[in-house]
Write a protein that holds these residues in place. Sequence first.
Motif, short mmCIF file in Angstrom:
data_model
loop_
_atom_site.label_atom_id
_atom_site.label_comp_id
_atom_site.label_asym_id
_atom_site.label_seq_id
_atom_site.Cartn_x
_atom_site.Cartn_y
_atom_site.Cartn_z
N PRO A 32 -56.71 -2.61 3.72
CA PRO A 32 -56.13 -3.28 4.90
C PRO A 32 -54.74 -3.86 4.66
N LEU A 33 -54.29 -3.88 3.39
CA LEU A 33 -52.99 -4.45 3.04
C LEU A 33 -51.91 -3.39 2.87
N ALA A 34 -52.23 -2.15 3.18
CA ALA A 34 -51.28 -1.05 2.97
C ALA A 34 -49.97 -1.28 3.73
N GLY A 35 -50.00 -1.97 4.85
CA GLY A 35 -48.80 -2.21 5.66
C GLY A 35 -48.13 -3.54 5.37
N ARG A 36 -48.37 -4.11 4.20
CA ARG A 36 -47.76 -5.39 3.83
C ARG A 36 -46.62 -5.16 2.84
N ALA A 58 -46.90 -4.95 8.92
CA ALA A 58 -46.86 -3.90 9.94
C ALA A 58 -48.02 -4.12 10.92
N PRO A 59 -47.93 -3.56 12.12
CA PRO A 59 -49.07 -3.66 13.04
C PRO A 59 -50.36 -3.20 12.37
N GLY A 60 -51.40 -4.01 12.49
CA GLY A 60 -52.71 -3.71 11.91
C GLY A 60 -52.89 -4.17 10.47
N ALA A 61 -51.82 -4.57 9.79
CA ALA A 61 -51.92 -4.95 8.38
C ALA A 61 -52.43 -6.38 8.21
N TRP A 62 -53.06 -6.61 7.08
CA TRP A 62 -53.54 -7.93 6.67
C TRP A 62 -52.61 -8.50 5.60
N ILE A 113 -53.62 -11.56 10.05
CA ILE A 113 -53.71 -10.17 10.51
C ILE A 113 -52.65 -9.99 11.59
N ASN A 114 -51.91 -8.89 11.52
CA ASN A 114 -50.98 -8.56 12.59
C ASN A 114 -51.72 -7.68 13.59
N ARG A 115 -52.14 -8.26 14.69
CA ARG A 115 -52.86 -7.52 15.73
C ARG A 115 -51.92 -7.06 16.84
N GLY A 116 -50.63 -7.26 16.66
CA GLY A 116 -49.64 -6.86 17.66
C GLY A 116 -49.18 -5.43 17.46
N ASP A 117 -48.17 -5.04 18.24
CA ASP A 117 -47.64 -3.68 18.14
C ASP A 117 -46.25 -3.64 17.53
N ALA A 118 -45.81 -4.77 16.97
CA ALA A 118 -44.51 -4.84 16.29
C ALA A 118 -44.71 -5.54 14.94
#
Length: 161
Positions: A32-36, A58-62, A113-118
């Motif tokens: 879940p941290l791949a977008g950090r 990133a969107p969806g990342a923890w 958690i980034n639950r947004g789209d940006a």
Amino acid sequence: MEKSKEKSHSWLDPMSVAPRRGSIYPAPFADPLAGREKRALGDALGLTQFGVNLVTLAPGAWSSQRHWHVHEDEFIYVLEGAVTLVTDAGEKVLRPGMAAGFPAGKADGHHLINRGDAPALYLEAGTRAEREEAQYSDIDMMARKENGRFVFMRKTGEPYP
């Protein structure tokens, strides 16, 4: 201090600091941290008593797995976007200008958690304790600082491969 780590000035452009992507967690906890991305500003400026990171989610990342620290305080300040703070008490959306703090020894697992789209951008600061232990609230994992680095293990103390 080693010559190579000395700074000739006390300022920097944060974007000049190479980002660390993802996580050092064992599989599958790193997924879940791949977008950090973290930029270690404190290290780049030669700070030794506390760390400061500029973090992009990133969107969806923890930010991390939900955890708490025994000896280290943590602080975050949101700069751009929105992040959802998840604690034992529930969830709270944090927007630019909002801050959160996590005192050492308070057994209240937290993460963002980034639950947004940006992308979301925040500053993260924390103590650099010589000895440290982190407990993970939702998974079978704990961590201990050994020789300045975290070692991850099951809550029984059995190491992850």
